[in-house]
Each structure stands twice: as structure tokens, then as C-alpha cells.
Scaffold this motif. Structure first.
Motif: not given
Length: 234
Positions: A124-147
Motif C-alpha cells: 500500500x505504501x509503495x502504491x501511494x508513491x503514485x499519488x498525491x503526498x507519495x509514501x509519506x501519506x499512508x505513513x502519517x495515517x498509520x502514525x496517527x492511528x498507532x500513536x
């Protein structure tokens, strides 16, 4: 802890809309604007994605039907893709990024096999590299969720994202102090800072319902910006 007098989801969405509009105006018409206006608009743009990512986690936490939530995101992502591509080129718009993030939240909670879960998240993170915000997008989402359950977890998420993105922006602004580089620096400092304050004061309350307006505004304002750009011959 709930803060009855704090910031509602409605207020967060309004802030995200203001920041998103400002950022897109700067991206589309920045060369026509005074340098100070360009920097200010980019700085406001830093409000948008952190708030959208945070609210996605809140939506996932409280939704009664994740599939319907995903279909809503997918529908408006598809509607938005044409005007987004006309303005910004061939990459997935931010609603696609949020949809990937939603899928990763679901995978985190529902795939018991650790190896398969890790592979799914990596894909999913790799796929997001083709999207607005790139790989940092889902990483931020996961950090918000887990923290989320940690003290100042949202602030820690914003600190990680701010350092990862802000330090390169600072280096750029120091070596080439143009309106664009200063605007990008403002995006990751002033914008992220204000987003952090708003999120930290979120009181868990919905406020005024504006779900459909928020979804509809995204493709509508992209289309309006493209029409304005076309009429100006840019």
C-alpha cells in the motif's frame, strides 16, 4: 480526553478546506501572485493533509460500515481524478491516498498473519508513491492511528512528519531563498504547526454535519481552478 470547548470535526474540515484551496491556488497561479501572497498561501496549505489524515482515522474509528466509507472515498476519488490530472498531471489525487490509508488501517486490524500484514502495508505504501503526498501519506495515517492512545501522540506524529519534510525544505530555502522555497518551508512549519494545534484541541465532537459538502467541494474547486486557468490561457 474530550474537550467540550475545543475544536470540532466541523472546524477541522473547514480549516482543511481553507488550506487546500490556498495551496491549490498557489500551485496553479503562483507565478501571477506577489511573493508574499504565494508564501502565505503555501503556508496555509500545510493545514490540509494532516487534518485529512487525522479525520480519516477518526472516521475509521467511528464508522459502522468500513466498506461504505471506502466506496464513498473511491467514488469521489474517481470523480476528482479528471480535474486533478488536468491541473497537476498523471498521479492519484489525495482521496486515492486516503483510500489507500483506509485500506491499511483495515489491514492492520483484520489481517492476523504478521508477514501478510506487513506485506500488505508495504504494498500500500509503495502504491501511494503514485499519488498525491507519495509514501509519506499512508505513513502519517498509520502514525496517527498507532500513536493515538499515547500522550501527545498526534503531536509526535506531526513532529516526525515535520522533521522528515521540513528539514529538506529548510535546506532548500537556505540555499535558494525564493518565494517557492520559502512557501514550501512555511507549508511544513507554519502550516504543520497550526494543524498540530488544531488537532491537539479536537474535542471529539462532530459539530455541524458537512460530510457531503466536504466530498463535493474537492472535485468542484479543482474544476473551478482548471476553468480559471484555461480562461487565463495558462
Amino acid at each position: 480526553m474530550s474537550r467540550p470547548l475545543g475544536v470540532t470535526a466541523f472546524s477541522l474540515k473547514i480549516a482543511a478546506i481553507v488550506g487546500m484551496t490556498a495551496n491549490h491556488i498557489a500551485n496553479v497561479f503562483g507565478t501571477l501572485l506577489p511573493a508574499g501572497s504565494m508564501v502565505a498561501l503555501y503556508s496555509l496549505g500545510g493545514l490540509t493533509f494532516p487534518i485529512m489524515a487525522y479525520l480519516l482515522c477518526e472516521g475509521y474509528r467511528h464508522t459502522s460500515n468500513v466498506r461504505r466509507y471506502a466506496m464513498r472515498l473511491a467514488t469521489f476519488a474517481a470523480i476528482s481524478q479528471v480535474p486533478f490530472s488536468l491541473l497537476f498531471g498523471a498521479m492519484g489525487n489525495v482521496l486515492v491516498t486516503l483510500l489507500i490509508g483506509l485500506g491499511l488501517l483495515w489491514a492492520t486490524d483484520h489481517i492476523p498473519n504478521v508477514a501478510l500484514r506487513v506485506l500488505t502495508i508495504a504494498a500500500g505504501i509503495t502504491l501511494s508513491s503514485l499519488c498525491d503526498w507519495g509514501i509519506i501519506g499512508p505513513i502519517v495515517i498509520l502514525l496517527f492511528w498507532h500513536l493515538n492512545d499515547r500522550p501527545r501522540g498526534s503531536a509526535l506524529t506531526m513532529l516526525v512528519a515535520g522533521l522528515a519534510l521540513g528539514l529538506p525544505a529548510l535546506s532548500w530555502a537556505v540555499t535558494d531563498p525564493s518565494a517557492l522555497s520559502l512557501g514550501v518551508l512555511g507549508y511544513y512549519t507554519a502550516g504543520f504547526g497550526l494543524a498540530t494545534i488544531l488537532i491537539a484541541n479536537y474535542n471529539g465532537q462532530r459539530g455541524r454535519p458537512m460530510k457531503w459538502f466536504f466530498y463535493a467541494y474537492y472535485p468542484a474547486h479543482l474544476l473551478a481552478l482548471w476553468i480559471a486557468k484555461f480562461l487565463l490561457g495558462l
